[in-house]
Write an enzyme that holds these catalytic residues in place. Structure first.
Site, mmCIF file in Angstrom:
data_model
loop_
_atom_site.group_PDB
_atom_site.id
_atom_site.type_symbol
_atom_site.label_atom_id
_atom_site.label_comp_id
_atom_site.label_asym_id
_atom_site.label_seq_id
_atom_site.Cartn_x
_atom_site.Cartn_y
_atom_site.Cartn_z
ATOM 1 N N GLU A 72 -4.898 8.312 1.739
ATOM 2 C CA GLU A 72 -5.637 7.253 2.431
ATOM 3 C C GLU A 72 -5.435 7.377 3.937
ATOM 4 O O GLU A 72 -4.326 7.673 4.377
ATOM 5 C CB GLU A 72 -5.173 5.876 1.931
ATOM 6 N N THR A 117 -6.660 -0.474 -9.040
ATOM 7 C CA THR A 117 -6.376 -1.280 -7.856
ATOM 8 C C THR A 117 -4.872 -1.288 -7.579
ATOM 9 O O THR A 117 -4.371 -2.188 -6.899
ATOM 10 C CB THR A 117 -6.877 -2.729 -8.042
ATOM 11 N N SER A 118 -4.135 -0.306 -8.112
ATOM 12 C CA SER A 118 -2.679 -0.285 -7.954
ATOM 13 C C SER A 118 -2.277 0.631 -6.799
ATOM 14 O O SER A 118 -2.225 0.203 -5.648
ATOM 15 C CB SER A 118 -2.005 0.132 -9.258
ATOM 16 N N ARG A 119 -2.025 1.898 -7.088
ATOM 17 C CA ARG A 119 -1.735 2.911 -6.091
ATOM 18 C C ARG A 119 -2.477 4.187 -6.482
ATOM 19 O O ARG A 119 -2.518 4.560 -7.653
ATOM 20 C CB ARG A 119 -0.229 3.200 -6.005
ATOM 21 N N HIS A 144 -9.243 0.280 -0.340
ATOM 22 C CA HIS A 144 -7.944 -0.384 -0.456
ATOM 23 C C HIS A 144 -8.054 -1.812 0.084
ATOM 24 O O HIS A 144 -7.260 -2.250 0.934
ATOM 25 C CB HIS A 144 -6.857 0.388 0.290
ATOM 26 N N ALA A 145 -9.023 -2.532 -0.439
ATOM 27 C CA ALA A 145 -9.337 -3.876 0.046
ATOM 28 C C ALA A 145 -9.092 -4.956 -0.994
ATOM 29 O O ALA A 145 -9.370 -6.127 -0.734
ATOM 30 C CB ALA A 145 -10.798 -3.925 0.498
ATOM 31 N N ILE A 194 0.215 -8.931 -11.408
ATOM 32 C CA ILE A 194 -1.219 -8.707 -11.230
ATOM 33 C C ILE A 194 -1.871 -8.345 -12.558
ATOM 34 O O ILE A 194 -2.945 -8.858 -12.898
ATOM 35 C CB ILE A 194 -1.475 -7.626 -10.169
#
Length: 336
Positions: free
Chosen positions: A270, A239-241, A289-290, A161
């Site tokens: 989350e 956008t990872s964790r 988380h989309a 990514i």
């Protein structure tokens, strides 16, 4: 063949998905498929999936206790890239094969990260709210807006990514730098990306995009020490964790103006709590988380997971093994 039919359990995420294609992928094994709603308690998981030969999970934690109790468990498949909800070390010790599906939404996550960068750079959220409120300022709000081209973008984690993001953002005539001690120089060179230390990345970047897996070494990797070195005009994108970033340190950095803003798709907890202080800040863009989502990508998940489980149950090696040590000579591996 075993003395009983194989039994595979799908534990849904917090949203529901149709796993008919997973059932089809398992038809030739043959294996019975049971789909259960999200389970957040390990005792409940043990009780409901006692006879599991395979688990397909999204957000449910698969702990040492779970794998020890499910004595017939041979494979755990995670429906996405990250596998931090699985105790991989325990799985390896117990001979359970861990599989992920790392390639389905590489482009989607890279695109989402780029969209967050552009939304921040062009002040899209702020301008949209102003126009909806009837304001027409005739210019871009805020004390500073970067030109994007000619600026420096730092990437933390240059895996699939991170590499896809690097290719995209380089097209904007940016200087791209990255920190990843696990990726060889050949990848950096092929992408035209400069290898730097994490500290140098913090100091030089106008935009910082995080694309690393979550493990013991990356938890709170981006924290107070990192933010002490960032430019006050820099933007952080994740956008990872969520736990890769220390949210408390991020909040303090934003309040102290050691960082101009953040755009977060993932969170330490989350679903993100409504009282999370980051949600009270005007300089934070939030998404739920989309980043992984596109209809075509998500549609592939059930089939791909079923195919990987089927490979294990028929004595073949899966395409994406997280713990290849289970295939080493002499290693323990639960028999099919």
């Amino acid at each position: 063949m075993p003395d009983r039919p194989y039994h595979v359990y799908v534990i849904q995420g917090r949203g529901q998905r149709d796993y008919a294609d997973c059932r089809t992928a398992l038809a030739d094994v043959p294996a019975r498929l049971t789909t259960l709603p999200f389970i957040g308690d390990e005792d409940e998981l043990i009780g409901k999936a006692r006879d599991a030969d395979g688990l397909v999970i999204s957000a449910t934690a698969v702990t040492r206790n779970v794998m020890s109790a499910l004595e017939g468990l041979k494979v755990v498949t995670r429906t996405g890239v990250g596998y931090d909800v699985i105790d991989v070390a325990a799985a390896t010790e117990l001979g359970v094969i861990v599989v992920n599906v790392p390639d389905i939404w590489v482009r989607e996550v890279a695109n989402h990260a780029l969209a967050l960068l552009l939304a921040w750079n062009r002040k899209i959220i702020t301008l949209d709210r102003q126009v909806h409120a009837g304001a027409w300022g005739g210019g871009v709000p805020g004390p500073y807006t970067g030109s994007l081209h000619g600026e420096t973008v730092g990437i933390v984690g240059l895996g699939n990514i991170g590499s896809a993001f690097a290719r995209r953002v380089a097209a904007f005539e940016t200087t791209v730098i990255a920190h990843d001690p696990y990726v060889d120089d050949a990848r950096f060179k092929a992408l035209g990306v400069e290898r730097v230390s994490l500290g140098a990345l913090a100091e030089r970047s106008d935009y910082i995009s995080v694309h690393t897996l979550l493990n013991a070494g990356t938890r709170h990797l981006i924290g107070e020490a990192f933010f002490r070195r960032t430019k006050p005009t820099a933007i952080l994108i994740n956008t990872s964790r969520g736990p890769v970033i220390d949210e408390r340190a991020l909040y303090q950095a934003l309040k102290a103006k050691r960082l101009a803003g953040a755009a977060l798709d993932v969170w330490e907890r989350e679903p993100v709590a409504a009282d999370n202080p980051l949600l009270k800040l005007d300089n934070v863009i939030a998404t739920p988380h989309a980043a992984y989502f596109s209809s075509p990508a998500v549609a592939q998940v059930p089939r791909r997971c079923g195919e990987e489980v089927a490979r294990v149950l028929t004595g073949r090696r899966p395409l994406n093994v997280v713990n290849p040590e289970v295939y080493a000579p002499g290693a323990v591996r639960r028999a099919r």
